[in-house]
Design a protein around this motif. Structure first.
Motif, PDB file in Angstrom:
ATOM      1  N   THR A  68       0.835  -1.212   0.000  1.00 39.07           N
ATOM      2  CA  THR A  68       0.000   0.000   0.000  1.00 39.07           C
ATOM      3  C   THR A  68       0.864   1.254   0.000  1.00 39.07           C
ATOM      4  O   THR A  68       0.624   2.201  -0.761  1.00 39.07           O
ATOM      5  N   LEU A  89      -7.559   4.399  -2.185  1.00 36.63           N
ATOM      6  CA  LEU A  89      -7.566   3.608  -3.411  1.00 36.63           C
ATOM      7  C   LEU A  89      -6.415   2.617  -3.436  1.00 36.63           C
ATOM      8  O   LEU A  89      -6.583   1.454  -3.837  1.00 36.63           O
ATOM      9  N   THR A  92      -7.184  -0.188  -0.850  1.00 38.90           N
ATOM     10  CA  THR A  92      -8.278  -1.029  -1.299  1.00 38.90           C
ATOM     11  C   THR A  92      -7.822  -1.970  -2.412  1.00 38.90           C
ATOM     12  O   THR A  92      -8.155  -3.159  -2.428  1.00 38.90           O
ATOM     13  N   ALA A  93      -7.054  -1.435  -3.344  1.00 41.18           N
ATOM     14  CA  ALA A  93      -6.555  -2.268  -4.447  1.00 41.18           C
ATOM     15  C   ALA A  93      -5.659  -3.384  -3.923  1.00 41.18           C
ATOM     16  O   ALA A  93      -5.770  -4.547  -4.363  1.00 41.18           O
ATOM     17  N   GLY A  97      -6.515  -7.357  -4.038  1.00 39.75           N
ATOM     18  CA  GLY A  97      -5.577  -8.220  -4.742  1.00 39.75           C
ATOM     19  C   GLY A  97      -5.099  -9.384  -3.890  1.00 39.75           C
ATOM     20  O   GLY A  97      -5.026 -10.527  -4.357  1.00 39.75           O
ATOM     21  N   ALA A 169     -14.590   3.755  -5.043  1.00 40.22           N
ATOM     22  CA  ALA A 169     -13.803   2.620  -4.554  1.00 40.22           C
ATOM     23  C   ALA A 169     -14.588   1.800  -3.545  1.00 40.22           C
ATOM     24  O   ALA A 169     -14.538   0.566  -3.553  1.00 40.22           O
ATOM     25  N   VAL A 173     -15.354  -2.080  -4.162  1.00 41.00           N
ATOM     26  CA  VAL A 173     -14.827  -3.133  -3.299  1.00 41.00           C
ATOM     27  C   VAL A 173     -15.952  -3.882  -2.601  1.00 41.00           C
ATOM     28  O   VAL A 173     -15.856  -5.090  -2.350  1.00 41.00           O
TER      29      VAL A 173
END
Length: 424
Positions: A68, A89, A92-93, A97, A169, A173
């Motif tokens: 992150t 963002l 969260t990504a 993942g 986002a 999510v």
């Protein structure tokens, strides 16, 4: 219009502080929910859960933290400033993942826990950001929040874009976790096998918080058990090695008869619950192999891989209730614990002395049929240990009654053995 880069750019020492802060915060985010869950039932268990949570959670927390921050560094260097929207963002990504990677690996335990944390993930990001601001981890001034009246030139458009990004986002999510959750459920059902026609099935009933009239059918160590939902504690644990059986029973009841939760006694099951007991029953000959006598079970529980006699305090002595012999005391958290054994054999009891912990408890070990049982109740019940034991055995005998099954009974469907091509 961009914020002035000189005012809002993070220095490398700022990123290092943020990395350290995020690691500690993520570790707490993983550990605290587990610790609170166990502490609500037993304070000592909560402290143990914190220690185990740190040991297990540290390697889990480090990777989302590092990725992150790396992603946030790259994005902020490209645009010239650092905002909450970017951080949200990026985090969260990374979280999505990593969870997708766990889905692919078939790690059902972490996937299940990840789905629990998913619902509070947005709250975690917001709280973490605010705590970081208050702790001085983030440099000042920073891009202002929407509620602040004064903004530098170009602040409003950038803030709106940031807030919109967070909203998008969050929606994305949430949908992703919903999809993963459905996939997780489908995979579990596929591995366990579908419910036979005309039957009602479940893969794991949990403990009710209000009186629940449902009955469950589960088999353990070859014994068919009809278990009321009102006697279930923390759920039934499936045995993936033996279809149609559970690996253990975790039960709860009101002493002395181990009565189930009901409308009349529901309040006695809440809080410290001084008159309730829990019982964990496990097969003496588990499907994984190796039969275990009660003495072996007690030795393993008390000795932790060593002889329990080696833990006894020399020349320790004390009184014992009727029917028990005081074997001795051994050191433990909060002082010492007293070990008793029934004069006729077949029962081991270990208790916190009065005043050694906030709520002294006893753990009572005995056998019933082909099961080894660990029963736990408050120490005030020690003098009535035979009543507590008899009450639980009476309930187990009632669960194991023969005869036709009730029409509304729910069958506990367990995982089927994994195929050769499926990951273990």
């Amino acid at each position: 219009m961009r914020f002035p880069a000189a005012r809002f750019r993070m220095r490398w020492d700022d990123w290092a502080k943020l990395l350290a802060f995020c690691f500690v915060f993520n570790l707490a985010f993983i550990t605290v929910p587990i610790a609170l869950f166990f502490a609500a039932r037993e304070p000592v268990a909560g402290l143990f859960a914190i220690g185990m949570g740190i040991y297990i959670g540290a390697p889990i927390a480090i990777w989302p933290t590092v990725w992150t921050v790396i992603l946030a560094v790259v994005v902020s260097r490209c645009v010239g400033y650092f905002t909450f929207g970017q951080f949200f963002l990026a985090g969260t990504a990374v979280s999505a993942g990593l969870l997708c990677r766990e889905i692919a690996s078939g790690n059902d335990i972490w996937v299940g826990y990840g789905l629990v944390l998913a619902s509070i993930l947005p709250v975690g990001w917001i709280v973490g950001w605010l705590v970081a601001r208050l702790a001085g981890v983030l440099p000042n001034p920073m891009p202002p929040l929407p509620v602040l009246p004064r903004r530098p030139a170009g602040g409003m458009p950038a803030t709106l874009v940031s807030v919109l990004s967070v909203a998008v986002a969050t929606a994305t999510v949430t949908g992703l976790f919903g999809t993963i959750g459905n996939n997780f459920k489908d995979r579990a059902e596929a591995r366990r096998g579908k419910c036979p026609a005309d039957l009602i099935c479940t893969t794991g009933p949990g403990e009710p918080r209000q009186p629940d009239p449902r009955l469950y059918l589960a088999t353990i160590a070859g014994i068919r058990m009809i278990i009321p939902a009102n006697n279930i504690y923390m759920g039934l644990s499936n045995d993936e090695h033996t279809p149609g059986e559970v690996s253990d029973l975790y039960l709860k009841g009101l002493l002395p008869g181990f009565a189930p939760r009901s409308i009349g006694n529901n309040m006695e099951f809440e809080g410290l619950a001084p008159n309730t007991a829990t019982a964990l029953a496990r097969p003496s000959c588990p499907t994984s192999g190796g039969c275990r006598t009660l003495d072996w079970y007690v030795e393993h529980e008390l000795g932790g891989g060593k002889s329990w006699e080696s833990r006894l305090i020399p020349n320790s002595s004390g009184d014992a209730p009727t029917g028990l012999d005081h074997v001795g005391d051994f050191a433990s958290i909060g002082g010492s614990e007293a070990l008793y054994r029934s004069t006729s054999g077949g029962n081991w009891i270990i208790c916190n002395p009065e005043g050694s912990v906030l709520v002294p408890h006893c753990t009572h070990y005995f056998s019933w049929r082909s099961l080894n049982i660990k029963m736990r109740y408050q120490a005030k019940w020690l003098d009535r240990w035979t009543e507590a034991r008899a009450g639980l055995i009476d309930r187990l005998e009632e669960f194991a009654r023969t005869g036709p099954l009730p029409e509304s009974i729910i069958h506990v469907v367990d995982p089927l053995p994994k195929s050769d091509g499926e990951p273990a």
